[in-house]
Motif scaffolding. Sequence first.
Motif, PDB file in Angstrom:
ATOM      1  N   ASN A 426       0.829  -1.210   0.000  1.00 39.10           N
ATOM      2  CA  ASN A 426       0.000   0.000   0.000  1.00 39.10           C
ATOM      3  C   ASN A 426       0.864   1.261   0.000  1.00 39.10           C
ATOM      4  OD1 ASN A 426      -2.715   1.383   0.465  1.00 39.10           O
ATOM      5  ND2 ASN A 426      -1.583   2.064   2.266  1.00 39.10           N
ATOM      6  N   ALA A 427       1.993   1.222   0.725  1.00 36.93           N
ATOM      7  CA  ALA A 427       2.884   2.383   0.753  1.00 36.93           C
ATOM      8  C   ALA A 427       3.487   2.643  -0.614  1.00 36.93           C
ATOM      9  CB  ALA A 427       3.986   2.162   1.795  1.00 36.93           C
ATOM     10  N   ARG A 428       3.842   1.575  -1.330  1.00 44.00           N
ATOM     11  CA  ARG A 428       4.375   1.752  -2.680  1.00 44.00           C
ATOM     12  C   ARG A 428       3.332   2.392  -3.599  1.00 44.00           C
ATOM     13  NH1 ARG A 428       6.892  -4.305  -2.710  1.00 44.00           N
ATOM     14  NH2 ARG A 428       8.973  -3.801  -1.853  1.00 44.00           N
ATOM     15  N   VAL A 429       2.115   1.905  -3.506  1.00 41.01           N
ATOM     16  CA  VAL A 429       1.043   2.463  -4.327  1.00 41.01           C
ATOM     17  C   VAL A 429       0.795   3.925  -3.969  1.00 41.01           C
ATOM     18  CG1 VAL A 429      -1.420   2.313  -4.867  1.00 41.01           C
ATOM     19  CG2 VAL A 429      -0.046   0.227  -4.702  1.00 41.01           C
ATOM     20  N   GLN A 430       0.786   4.222  -2.691  1.00 44.80           N
ATOM     21  CA  GLN A 430       0.538   5.591  -2.256  1.00 44.80           C
ATOM     22  C   GLN A 430       1.644   6.531  -2.722  1.00 44.80           C
ATOM     23  OE1 GLN A 430      -2.172   6.798  -0.812  1.00 44.80           O
ATOM     24  NE2 GLN A 430      -3.147   4.783  -0.733  1.00 44.80           N
ATOM     25  N   GLN A 431       2.878   6.062  -2.732  1.00 41.50           N
ATOM     26  CA  GLN A 431       3.966   6.925  -3.186  1.00 41.50           C
ATOM     27  C   GLN A 431       3.844   7.229  -4.679  1.00 41.50           C
ATOM     28  OE1 GLN A 431       7.939   5.430  -3.829  1.00 41.50           O
ATOM     29  NE2 GLN A 431       8.819   7.106  -2.600  1.00 41.50           N
ATOM     30  N   VAL A 432       3.557   6.205  -5.463  1.00 48.74           N
ATOM     31  CA  VAL A 432       3.373   6.425  -6.906  1.00 48.74           C
ATOM     32  C   VAL A 432       2.201   7.367  -7.153  1.00 48.74           C
ATOM     33  CG1 VAL A 432       2.758   5.312  -9.077  1.00 48.74           C
ATOM     34  CG2 VAL A 432       4.407   4.220  -7.541  1.00 48.74           C
ATOM     35  N   GLN A 433       1.104   7.137  -6.445  1.00 49.52           N
ATOM     36  CA  GLN A 433      -0.073   7.985  -6.632  1.00 49.52           C
ATOM     37  C   GLN A 433       0.217   9.416  -6.202  1.00 49.52           C
ATOM     38  OE1 GLN A 433      -3.015   6.789  -8.047  1.00 49.52           O
ATOM     39  NE2 GLN A 433      -3.394   8.989  -8.199  1.00 49.52           N
ATOM     40  N   ALA A 434       1.021   9.596  -5.166  1.00 48.06           N
ATOM     41  CA  ALA A 434       1.351  10.944  -4.702  1.00 48.06           C
ATOM     42  C   ALA A 434       2.131  11.715  -5.759  1.00 48.06           C
ATOM     43  CB  ALA A 434       2.145  10.869  -3.399  1.00 48.06           C
ATOM     44  N   HIS A 435       3.102  11.053  -6.398  1.00 43.89           N
ATOM     45  CA  HIS A 435       3.864  11.729  -7.447  1.00 43.89           C
ATOM     46  C   HIS A 435       2.985  11.999  -8.667  1.00 43.89           C
ATOM     47  CE1 HIS A 435       7.336  10.275  -5.056  1.00 43.89           C
ATOM     48  NE2 HIS A 435       7.939  11.331  -5.570  1.00 43.89           N
ATOM     49  N   LEU A 436       2.125  11.042  -8.983  1.00 41.50           N
ATOM     50  CA  LEU A 436       1.206  11.259 -10.100  1.00 41.50           C
ATOM     51  C   LEU A 436       0.274  12.426  -9.806  1.00 41.50           C
ATOM     52  CD1 LEU A 436      -0.082  10.409 -12.775  1.00 41.50           C
ATOM     53  CD2 LEU A 436      -1.446   8.747 -11.516  1.00 41.50           C
ATOM     54  N   ASN A 437      -0.245  12.490  -8.584  1.00 41.25           N
ATOM     55  CA  ASN A 437      -1.131  13.587  -8.209  1.00 41.25           C
ATOM     56  C   ASN A 437      -0.409  14.941  -8.252  1.00 41.25           C
ATOM     57  OD1 ASN A 437      -3.185  11.759  -7.797  1.00 41.25           O
ATOM     58  ND2 ASN A 437      -2.939  11.680  -5.587  1.00 41.25           N
ATOM     59  N   TRP A 438       0.867  14.939  -7.903  1.00 41.40           N
ATOM     60  CA  TRP A 438       1.637  16.183  -7.897  1.00 41.40           C
ATOM     61  C   TRP A 438       1.742  16.759  -9.305  1.00 41.40           C
ATOM     62  CZ3 TRP A 438       3.388  20.339  -5.789  1.00 41.40           C
ATOM     63  CH2 TRP A 438       4.506  20.998  -6.305  1.00 41.40           C
ATOM     64  N   PHE A 439       2.165  15.938 -10.252  1.00 41.13           N
ATOM     65  CA  PHE A 439       2.304  16.427 -11.620  1.00 41.13           C
ATOM     66  C   PHE A 439       0.941  16.765 -12.231  1.00 41.13           C
ATOM     67  CE2 PHE A 439       6.405  14.167 -11.286  1.00 41.13           C
ATOM     68  CZ  PHE A 439       7.246  15.186 -11.707  1.00 41.13           C
ATOM     69  N   ALA A 440      -0.059  15.941 -11.942  1.00 38.94           N
ATOM     70  CA  ALA A 440      -1.396  16.221 -12.470  1.00 38.94           C
ATOM     71  C   ALA A 440      -1.953  17.514 -11.895  1.00 38.94           C
ATOM     72  CB  ALA A 440      -2.331  15.053 -12.164  1.00 38.94           C
ATOM     73  N   ALA A 441      -1.692  17.772 -10.622  1.00 36.37           N
ATOM     74  CA  ALA A 441      -2.169  19.009 -10.000  1.00 36.37           C
ATOM     75  C   ALA A 441      -1.484  20.230 -10.592  1.00 36.37           C
ATOM     76  CB  ALA A 441      -1.943  18.949  -8.489  1.00 36.37           C
TER      77      ALA A 441
END
Length: 462
Positions: A426-441
């Motif tokens: 879950n931590a790996r998924v959350q880290q990837v999603q966090a970086h994806l959310n950063w660039f998308a934002a």
Amino acid sequence: MRHSITLSRLRTQAEAISMQRFIPVLLLTLALGIASWSAHAATAPDINQPLTLIQLTDIALDNNPQTRIAWATIRESEAGVELARAGYWPLITASYSYQRNKQVNFTGSSVGAQTRYGPSISLSYLLWNFGTRSGSLDAAKFALTAADLSNSQTMQDVILQVEQGYYQVLGLQALRDADEQNVNDAQTSLDAARQRKQSGLATIGDVYQAEAALAGAQLALQQTEGNLAIARGQLAIAAGYSANQKLTLAPWQPDVSPQLPDQDVSTLLKQARQTRPELLASKAREQQAVASLEATRGQGLPSLALAASAGRSTSLLNGASTSADSYSAGVTLSVPLFAGFADQAAEHQAQAAVDIAQATTLQLQQQVELEVWQAYQNVHTAAATLTTTDAQLKSAQQAADVTAARYKNGLDSILDTLTAQATLANARVQQVQAHLNWFAALAALGHAVGGLGTPASTAESK
């Protein structure tokens, strides 16, 4: 309520909008056009090679049907301006007539056939019509301005689609790698459980739990691969290709230090109101409706027109030929008296169109401001989650390593091991999603305020 804006004030507003508001967007459009032309002048991107975000954007601006529609709309509006300008020119018509007549009198005897022929030319010119002609021209000019700005907005929309698709594909690729690592970890735990069972240190239930954890990791990997295939198709469509076109992307470097925008939200809201092409285009359509209202009002008022003609007629009768020249010129004043209340209905309709355009602009402004507000908050939230997810992943990795070692030594149960691995996954998924959310934002914020380049430059600098 009748609109109080006169044509002189309308033209003044048009000049003010053009100079103060439209120039930044038009310069942006010009810059994009020059950049695109320069790139093609050098070499077109090879889609068989790994593509950067800038290269994908250049391809999309050339291939995406939305941009073609936008440019065609501009050409259509340009033709509308030329059509409106035609009303300021006289209408000249040249003709040539030929007639042959033969009459029979009441006694039944025939009269010789008579032939008439000759050229003529006529001119008609509208001198004055209380603003109908000028209002139509102003409306066409504002329609062209709106089309130019809509084209700028279309390009920004296409760029946003490419950015979102680009980061989505790269994010899902990183998520697939994380899921593959989770599968490997689950397989390692299953192997350890089987070895301990063979040694009599674990039960069959431990093996079953490890097998279930492995199946869950494999299922997550399969779902990610399916989502990745969908994202690839969406990116290909955004770039103007078919959904099955394979596009290879340049490697992603997600390790970034979040740099928040220097402006506060109030400044960004003001910037969006002044530079968002979609909002400026709506204001131009509002002025177009005002100009159309002025043109509609002139239809029920008098008009003054000039008409002139000249011609030569030749007549042949019983072998004798005679010719005559004719000239005429005159000015006609037309005063509409009654048209079944059509003029009043047309004016009411045009006034309603003005009210709709004004309300639409206000509604769009609120929507734009909401987009800026949401994007601003999302950027700050995404920046905060980057640090949090990095710390979460580090702690989860350490906990998983310790638990796995303790399980091999018989100090922890298989449930402890699988729980630690689930937390790590879950931590790996959350880290990837966090970086994806950063660039998308970042991409969404740049789009919302009517500016470009923030996400692309960040990605390209890495």
